[in-house]
Design an enzyme around this catalytic site. Structure first.
Site, PDB file in Angstrom:
ATOM      1  N   ALA A  20       0.801  -1.226   0.000  1.00  0.00           N
ATOM      2  CA  ALA A  20       0.000   0.000   0.000  1.00  0.00           C
ATOM      3  C   ALA A  20       0.839   1.284   0.000  1.00  0.00           C
ATOM      4  O   ALA A  20       0.553   2.226  -0.742  1.00  0.00           O
ATOM      5  CB  ALA A  20      -0.924  -0.018   1.214  1.00  0.00           C
ATOM      6  N   CYS A 131       2.896 -11.959   3.717  1.00  0.00           N
ATOM      7  CA  CYS A 131       2.993 -11.089   2.536  1.00  0.00           C
ATOM      8  C   CYS A 131       4.206 -10.157   2.677  1.00  0.00           C
ATOM      9  O   CYS A 131       5.142 -10.464   3.419  1.00  0.00           O
ATOM     10  CB  CYS A 131       1.702 -10.292   2.330  1.00  0.00           C
ATOM     11  N   ASP A 200      -3.789  -2.865   4.120  1.00  0.00           N
ATOM     12  CA  ASP A 200      -4.128  -2.103   2.915  1.00  0.00           C
ATOM     13  C   ASP A 200      -5.180  -1.077   3.253  1.00  0.00           C
ATOM     14  O   ASP A 200      -5.165   0.040   2.736  1.00  0.00           O
ATOM     15  CB  ASP A 200      -4.594  -3.055   1.809  1.00  0.00           C
ATOM     16  N   LYS A 236      -4.289   4.822   5.962  1.00  0.00           N
ATOM     17  CA  LYS A 236      -4.855   3.587   5.384  1.00  0.00           C
ATOM     18  C   LYS A 236      -6.377   3.520   5.620  1.00  0.00           C
ATOM     19  O   LYS A 236      -7.051   2.599   5.177  1.00  0.00           O
ATOM     20  CB  LYS A 236      -4.210   2.351   6.022  1.00  0.00           C
TER      21      LYS A 236
HETATM   22  C1  RUB Z   1       0.555  -6.219   0.101  1.00  0.00           C
HETATM   23  C2  RUB Z   1      -0.052  -6.295   1.449  1.00  0.00           C
HETATM   24  C3  RUB Z   1       0.620  -5.494   2.536  1.00  0.00           C
HETATM   25  C4  RUB Z   1      -0.035  -4.103   2.591  1.00  0.00           C
HETATM   26  C5  RUB Z   1       0.760  -3.145   3.465  1.00  0.00           C
HETATM   27  O1  RUB Z   1      -0.291  -6.754  -0.904  1.00  0.00           O
HETATM   28  O2  RUB Z   1      -1.056  -6.918   1.699  1.00  0.00           O
HETATM   29  O3  RUB Z   1       0.457  -6.085   3.781  1.00  0.00           O
HETATM   30  O4  RUB Z   1      -0.120  -3.546   1.305  1.00  0.00           O
HETATM   31  O5  RUB Z   1       1.996  -2.832   2.890  1.00  0.00           O
HETATM   32  P1  RUB Z   1       0.130  -6.643  -2.446  1.00  0.00           P
HETATM   33  P2  RUB Z   1       2.790  -1.554   3.380  1.00  0.00           P
HETATM   34  O6  RUB Z   1       1.464  -7.301  -2.589  1.00  0.00           O
HETATM   35  O7  RUB Z   1      -0.971  -7.333  -3.188  1.00  0.00           O
HETATM   36  O8  RUB Z   1       0.195  -5.179  -2.776  1.00  0.00           O
HETATM   37  O9  RUB Z   1       3.056  -1.729   4.829  1.00  0.00           O
HETATM   38  O10 RUB Z   1       4.047  -1.565   2.532  1.00  0.00           O
HETATM   39  O11 RUB Z   1       1.940  -0.364   3.101  1.00  0.00           O
END
Ligand code: RUB
Length: 309
Positions: A20, A131, A200, A236
């Site tokens: 995100a 992830c 997200d 978020k």
């Molecule tokens: C990524 C995902 C992450 C969040 C948060 O999914 O689920 O946990 O986006 O990421 P995808 P961040 O790979 O489908 O984008 O902490 O970097 O904002």
């Protein structure tokens, strides 16, 4: 649209740019590129062009309110500026300067969040994650910097294997890390001390939308009395959930799961899922570690969202 902006839209769609925060950052960069290369001849045309670019970016991944919130704010500001300023070059300069300020603020917030989160990791802990979340990895890297001893298990995250990105980043930071299959969640929970995942989107009632598999991890954590945290900047927050609208869950191309599947096999590829607030011990934010019930109040304050006039 400028070809570099088109490339960023494509890279976000194809997950070359993922997570995100990364998606939000790149969308701010793309808007600045569009502003700098604009051939608009009037303030109104410039405003229309910027809105169209913001729309193309926002729709590149449906479940990304951080990107939407930042782009909406940028478009709103262009609208305000266009009332006072007629020169397209001046409007573009203002947009670029605001974009830079937004990125700097994101960096400062990410640092604060990492410091709050790192304090949660007990010495000698086994941390589970899922992830690739830049916010979660920052928390772990900060804990390492504080000289805490801990190890991490991350799940591979099919079908796009973002777990490999997490494992690589943590290993490069000198953290003891193991990558395992998604199906290993129950097995590894038995020895775990804490789960930290990203976010997200966070809804008005504090539910978390994150990578598919997150809810399974949260449920198993609760069954084993293991604390479950999500590292989520307040941006978020998904404002459309104020009136009960659900955050749309992105469903991706079935070919990512099985590109040559037999004809009669139906493939589903949901990218995200919701985890109910009751399974979440806290959100790690730039304002501190907060219960899910407080996210709404702090996020609406921060984003300047007025519920009524
Ligand atoms: C990524 C995902 C992450 C969040 C948060 O999914 O689920 O946990 O986006 O990421 P995808 P961040 O790979 O489908 O984008 O902490 O970097 O904002």
């Amino acid at each position: 649209m400028h070809k570099d902006v088109e490339r960023i839209v494509r890279d976000i769609k194809s997950l070359k740019i993922q997570g995100a925060r990364n998606v939000a950052r790149e969308s701010i960069n793309a808007l600045a590129m569009a502003a700098k290369s604009s051939k608009a001849r009037s303030a109104a045309a410039f405003r229309r062009e910027i809105s169209a670019v913001a729309y193309a970016l926002s729709s590149s991944r449906p479940t990304e309110p951080m990107m939407r919130n930042l782009l909406d704010e940028a478009v709103r500001q262009v609208g305000e500026d266009a009332k006072k300023q007629r020169s397209v070059a001046a409007l573009a300069r203002l947009l670029v300067a605001r974009g830079n300020a937004t990125l700097a603020k994101m960096d400062a917030d990410a640092k604060k969040l990492a410091t709050y989160g790192a304090k949660l990791i007990p010495d000698g802990a086994l941390v589970l994650t899922h992830c690739h979340s830049s916010s979660s990895t920052r928390v772990m890297i900060e804990a390492k910097r504080m000289r805490k001893e801990f190890s991490v298990v991350c799940f591979e995250t099919r079908p796009r294997f973002q777990g490999r990105t997490t494992a690589t980043e943590l290993a490069e930071a000198g953290i003891d890390v193991t990558l395992t299959v998604d199906g290993g969640m129950n097995l590894f929970m038995k020895k775990a001390d804490i789960v930290i995942v990203g976010a997200d989107s966070v809804t008005s009632r504090g539910d978390l939308i994150n990578k598919i598999g997150t809810a399974t991890l949260a449920h198993i954590a609760r069954m084993n009395d293991v604390s479950f945290y999500s590292a989520a900047e307040l941006a978020k927050y998904s404002p459309m959930t104020i009136f009960g609208t659900r955050e749309k869950i992105e469903e991706r191309d079935p070919a990512e799961v099985w590109d040559k599947a037999p004809k009669r096999v139906r493939i589903r590829n949901p990218a995200f899922e919701a985890t109910a607030a009751k399974y979440i011990n806290g959100y790690i934010t730039e304002a501190g570690v907060i219960p899910p019930q407080s996210f709404f109040t702090l996020a609406t304050q921060k984003l300047g969202i007025k519920l009524y006039e």
